[in-house]
Design a protein around this motif. Structure first.
Motif, PDB file in Angstrom:
ATOM      1  N   ALA A  45       0.828  -1.198   0.000  1.00 10.30           N
ATOM      2  CA  ALA A  45       0.000   0.000   0.000  1.00 10.30           C
ATOM      3  C   ALA A  45       0.865   1.251   0.000  1.00 10.30           C
ATOM      4  CB  ALA A  45      -0.929  -0.006   1.219  1.00 10.30           C
ATOM      5  N   GLY A  46       1.983   1.193   0.743  1.00 11.89           N
ATOM      6  CA  GLY A  46       2.911   2.324   0.773  1.00 11.89           C
ATOM      7  C   GLY A  46       3.503   2.594  -0.598  1.00 11.89           C
ATOM      8  N   MET A  47       3.859   1.538  -1.321  1.00  5.81           N
ATOM      9  CA  MET A  47       4.396   1.717  -2.672  1.00  5.81           C
ATOM     10  C   MET A  47       3.353   2.321  -3.609  1.00  5.81           C
ATOM     11  SD  MET A  47       6.963  -1.402  -3.602  1.00  5.81           S
ATOM     12  CE  MET A  47       5.810  -2.732  -3.351  1.00  5.81           C
ATOM     13  N   ALA A  48       2.116   1.828  -3.495  1.00  2.14           N
ATOM     14  CA  ALA A  48       1.054   2.369  -4.349  1.00  2.14           C
ATOM     15  C   ALA A  48       0.831   3.856  -4.060  1.00  2.14           C
ATOM     16  CB  ALA A  48      -0.236   1.577  -4.131  1.00  2.14           C
ATOM     17  N   GLU A  49       0.851   4.206  -2.782  1.00  2.00           N
ATOM     18  CA  GLU A  49       0.671   5.601  -2.399  1.00  2.00           C
ATOM     19  C   GLU A  49       1.828   6.451  -2.916  1.00  2.00           C
ATOM     20  OE1 GLU A  49      -1.149   8.918  -0.483  1.00  2.00           O
ATOM     21  OE2 GLU A  49      -1.892   6.910  -1.037  1.00  2.00           O
ATOM     22  N   ALA A  50       3.030   5.913  -2.847  1.00  2.00           N
ATOM     23  CA  ALA A  50       4.210   6.648  -3.324  1.00  2.00           C
ATOM     24  C   ALA A  50       4.096   6.927  -4.826  1.00  2.00           C
ATOM     25  CB  ALA A  50       5.478   5.861  -3.023  1.00  2.00           C
ATOM     26  N   GLU A  51       3.660   5.930  -5.578  1.00  2.00           N
ATOM     27  CA  GLU A  51       3.514   6.130  -7.030  1.00  2.00           C
ATOM     28  C   GLU A  51       2.465   7.192  -7.329  1.00  2.00           C
ATOM     29  OE1 GLU A  51       2.742   2.173  -8.393  1.00  2.00           O
ATOM     30  OE2 GLU A  51       4.866   1.755  -8.786  1.00  2.00           O
TER      31      GLU A  51
END
Length: 916
Positions: A45-51
């Motif tokens: 979820a953190g990676m998706a938010e970062a993108e």
């Protein structure tokens, strides 16, 4: 909020706050929790938010099967980096990256994990210059040692908009990532703990993932058995969904995994074991290992895919969760695991993977396995992965191949990897077992290298002297031993024996035929000979430069380029020295040689101080303090503080000088290396002279003064304190004590034609002549010193001589000439930024005036005499301090008494005490 973390609002908030921080400066967050608790879900979820926020995201998942494979995780990261970014790296870094990615052909210079780390850091820095960068790593507890070292290095050095998002199991052994991961500028590493889910959270999770809900009693039962662990809860829900009775649900996750996988066909279970044992399983690899076709392999894996046990992406096969892989592997019998590793060893292409599988398949040593491990270690070393090479050799040792050569090689690899404790453990086991012979000598050499690394030179000397008794005529071992021994003795202060042993090393080196080793010996010999008063053998240095391997991994103190830069500096060729040291520094940066950069910083700072470039020296000092904090170790901190104290002393920052010097001295005493802080004493001694505290200056410099008669040469690097000691002695009337130092400087200066020795020697002689009352001769000698300064690009030293000459000219009543000389000195001091010396020049200019000073009605000359007498100084001391005769002091005192209406020194002391 991303799908799948609706039940983790607080934890997801911590991730978003971390991303906000990473958009501004380097930041890190470690997501901790038990296996299966949902760390990876939050991480995704953190990676998706970062993108969504515009970050460039590089991700990798460490796997348990990869913990011993060199650069496995770093290769995953670098594989996603734009090739154009990697193409712009320095040549040696590009080569290191190609070796990490297994796409380099043979040949080329050696690389190590320092070069890989430097390449990795440079690539990340360039990416973060374009837009914020997120480095996401799942299951950091399984990070291979080589990748661990590279990521730790990069984290310390990154300065841009970079975030590191990591997950880590709470129950793993060793330091947590929040402990070993250090960011620059002392930024803290954040932590968020992911705990069990509540009943409501589990209900939301099961509904979202399985698309259906269960009655409350069922959910209560699932929550009770799973303890709130999301992965376990989902598996229980799946079991119920397939018809399992709630009354017979497994009490442990391991049992549930066993039941779930056990329902698969036996052929499928064999394929899953192969996938669990392989580092990077593919359909093609699994097919070859199990003697199936790829089509049949996909057919057998279909059920496991449908049940969510594995996923297939192209040719890659991955377990849905690491717990599934672990369950498959641990539930297999020992025989089945060995058989699988044996089959994998026949099919994998990497020598390193092949050797590890062979080792895991073997129950005892066999020649083919040991040979494969040795070859794999050599391959890992060639790829610049010393930690991986050492572990492969230790595998061989553990299987019964415990030979002296393997222990020495493994220890050497650990030494290069920076793991000194493991290296020492291997060597101590060898020296306990091997009482004599060349292998003992080699082990003692490595142990001595570790002592030298920690500045324990006396211990190193003892070990190396023992090693010489056991080399059995092996010339190369003898040369290496003598080279190390001479260096240790030099740093211990035993100059004569150091020179003798490096001369022996040079004699043997010619017979060995190892060009790079010969170049090291020649370079070190030239440096030691110079420090011993033999002058500089430029021919030997040129030959050393011609013979050197420019990619040698020899200690920086042995490399010809570094030694050449030092000798240029000591010869007064400071511009050339600075340029050469910059070349050495750039090479260290390209290769990620952090410890070597400390060595470079010390001598670069000295060169810049001698050149009068104090701002640049201050920048180097600040950078060195930061680097020493990142590297750790008391010796690094001592060196950093010494540089700080030197710079502060010239720029007149009294408190900073004393504080840094005191800390350096205390640290040096605490770690048993008091001489490491000698330069801190030099800086304090110089400060005291700058302040006119001559007694305190001599007290500080006394240990160095006592060693002076036993130092064979007087190069600036060994006796820079001498001009300050001479000035303090003469100021205190201890004129005769200064004579040996002055004479030695004069003699050695003429012998080796060294401008620094001749200039400061002449200045010291001028001071001595003035103290004896021979002012004309003192003036002549000061002027002679100035002629030597013309060949010496050290502006502060020239201005210091000008100040003395101006004082002497004033004493001869040559007021106009004195004023011009003193104004020239003042201009240089002000331009350089040496306020204490600028104030001294202003005070001397004030003394040229005969106008009354202050409310006491005294001239500047009378005021200065009165001030010194009021402190309790004798007539002789005052005369020496002011470069006037004792008779002139008495004449001034008579006028002072008359003007002030007093009759004694005691009354004068009270008046000046009241006046402050």
């Amino acid at each position: 909020m991303a799908v799948g973390v609706i039940e983790r609002p607080a934890e997801f908030r911590a991730v978003t706050e971390f991303l906000l921080s990473a958009e501004r400066s380097p930041s890190a967050l470690v997501i901790e929790g038990d296996a299966g608790v949902g760390k990876t879900t939050l991480w995704l979820a953190g990676m998706a938010e970062a993108e969504e926020r515009g970050f460039r995201v590089l991700s990798a998942r460490a796997a348990q099967a990869e913990t011993a494979l060199a650069y496995a995780t770093v290769a995953d990261f670098l594989g996603d980096v734009d090739p154009d970014v990697l193409a712009g790296l320095p040549e040696v870094q590009r080569l290191a990256v190609d070796r990490v990615l297994l796409r380099a052909e043979g040949g080329g210079p050696s690389t190590d994990q320092g070069v890989v780390a430097a390449a990795f850091t440079t690539a990340l820095q360039r990416l973060s210059d374009e837009r914020p960068l997120l480095l996401a790593l799942d299951d950091v507890q399984w990070l291979d040692p080589s990748s661990h070292a590279v990521i730790a290095f990069a984290a310390r050095r990154l300065t841009g908009r970079v975030g590191l998002l990591l997950t880590e199991r709470s129950e793993h052994e060793g330091e947590g990532a929040w402990q070993w991961l250090k960011l620059g500028e002392e930024a803290e590493v954040g932590r968020v703990y992911v705990g069990p889910l509540s009943l409501g959270g589990l209900h939301a999770l099961v509904s979202a993932r399985l698309g259906r809900s269960f009655p409350r009693p069922t959910m209560v039962r699932i929550a009770d058995i799973s303890g709130g662990n999301p992965f376990y809860a989902l598996e229980l829900a799946r079991a119920i969904e397939t018809g399992a009775s709630q009354s017979v649900l497994p009490a442990t996750l391991a049992e549930l995994m066993r039941q779930r996988i056990g329902r698969l066909e036996s052929e499928t279970q064999v394929l899953l074991l192969a996938a669990a044992a392989a580092a990077t399983p593919t359909v093609d690899l699994l097919a070859r290992v199990t003697r199936n076709t790829p089509e049949r392999t996909l057919e057998l894996l279909a059920e496991a895919t449908e049940k969510g046990i594995v996923s297939i992406d192209g040719d890659s096969v991955a377990f849905a969760h690491p717990l599934l892989a672990r369950s498959v592997y641990t539930d297999a019998t020992r025989g089945a695991r060995r058989a699988m590793h044996r089959a994998l060893a026949e099919e994998v292409s990497s020598p390193e993977s092949r050797a590890r599988h062979m080792a895991l398949a073997a129950s005892s040593a066999d020649p083919s396995t040991l040979e494969a491990l040795d070859e794999a270690a050599a391959t890992a070393w060639a790829r610049g992965a010393p930690a991986a090479a050492a572990e492969l050799l230790e595998l061989a040792i553990g299987l019964g191949g415990d030979t002296p050569v393997r222990r020495i090689d493994a220890a050497d690899q650990y030494l290069h990897a920076g793991d000194l404790p493991r290296a020492e453990k291997l060597l101590e086991g060898l020296t306990d077992r091997v009482p004599r012979g060349v292998h003992r000598a080699m082990a003692l050499n490595l142990l001595a290298s570790m002592r030298i690394h920690n500045n324990s030179f006396s211990q190193a000397v003892v070990m190396l002297e023992q090693a010489l008794k056991h080399d059995e005529g092996d010339r190369e071992v003898r040369v290496r031993t003598l080279l190390l021994l001479s260096y240790a003795q030099l740093n211990e202060g035993d100059f004569g024996r150091a020179l003798q042993n490096v001369e022996r090393a040079a004699a043997y080196a010619e017979d060995v035929g190892h060009h790079d080793l010969t170049s090291q010996v020649l370079a070190v010999r030239a440096t030691i000979a110079c420090m011993c008063g033999r002058g500089i053998d430029w021919a030997s240095i040129q030959r050393a430069l011609a013979l050197q391997d420019t990619h040698s991994q020899a200690p920086i103190a042995f490399r010809p380029k570094a030694n050449n830069a030092l000798l240029l500096a000591w010869a007064g060729r400071l511009e050339e020295a600075s340029q050469q040291m910059a070349v050495v520094r750039n090479r260290c940066i390209e290769r990620g040689a952090e410890t070597d950069l400390i060595f470079v910083a010390v001598f670069t700072a000295l060169i810049e101080i001698w050149r009068g470039r104090y701002e640049e020296a201050a920048r180097i000092a600040a950078e060195t303090v930061e680097r020493s904090q990142q590297l750790g170790g008391e010796h690094m901190r001592i060196i950093a503080k010494v540089i700080q104290s030197l710079v502060a002393s010239y720029t007149g920052r009294e408190a900073a000088t004393r504080s840094a010097a005191r800390e350096a001295m205390e640290l040096a005493a605490g770690c048993g290396s008091p001489r490491l802080a000698d330069w801190a004493a030099v800086s304090v001694g110089f400060l005291e002279v700058s302040l006119g505290n001559h007694e305190r200056a001599l007290q500080t410099l006394q240990p160095l003064i006592e060693r002076f008669p036993y130092i064979p040469g007087t190069e600036i690097i060994t006796v820079e304190y001498v001009p300050d000691a001479v000035e303090a002695m003469i100021a205190l009337g201890r004129v005769d004590e200064a004579v040996p130092m002055i004479e030695t400087l004069e003699t050695n200066g003429r012998m080796v034609d060294r401008a620094w020795m001749l200039a400061v020697g002449a200045r010291g002689r001028s001071l001595w002549l003035a103290a004896r009352g021979d002012v004309p001769a003192a003036v002549s000698m000061a002027e002679k010193a100035l002629t030597h300064h013309e060949w010496l690009p050290m502006p502060f030293e020239r201005a210091r001589t000008l100040l003395l000459l101006g004082q002497l000219q004033r004493r001869q009543r040559q007021k106009d000439t004195a004023r011009a000389t003193l104004n020239e000195a003042l201009a240089v001091f002000e331009q350089l930024g040496t306020p204490l010396w600028a104030e001294r020049a202003r005070a001397e200019l004030a003394r040229l005036s005969t106008a009354p000073s202050g409310n006491l009605g005294l001239t500047a000359s009378e005021q200065r005499v009165a001030e010194l007498v009021a402190t309790g100084m004798t007539t002789k001391d005052v005369a020496a301090a002011l470069f006037i005769s004792p008779k002139t002091v008495e004449t001034n005192l008579s006028r002072i008494y008359r003007k002030l209406g007093i009759k004694s020194r005691a009354e004068l002391g009270r008046i000046f005490g009241d006046e402050g």
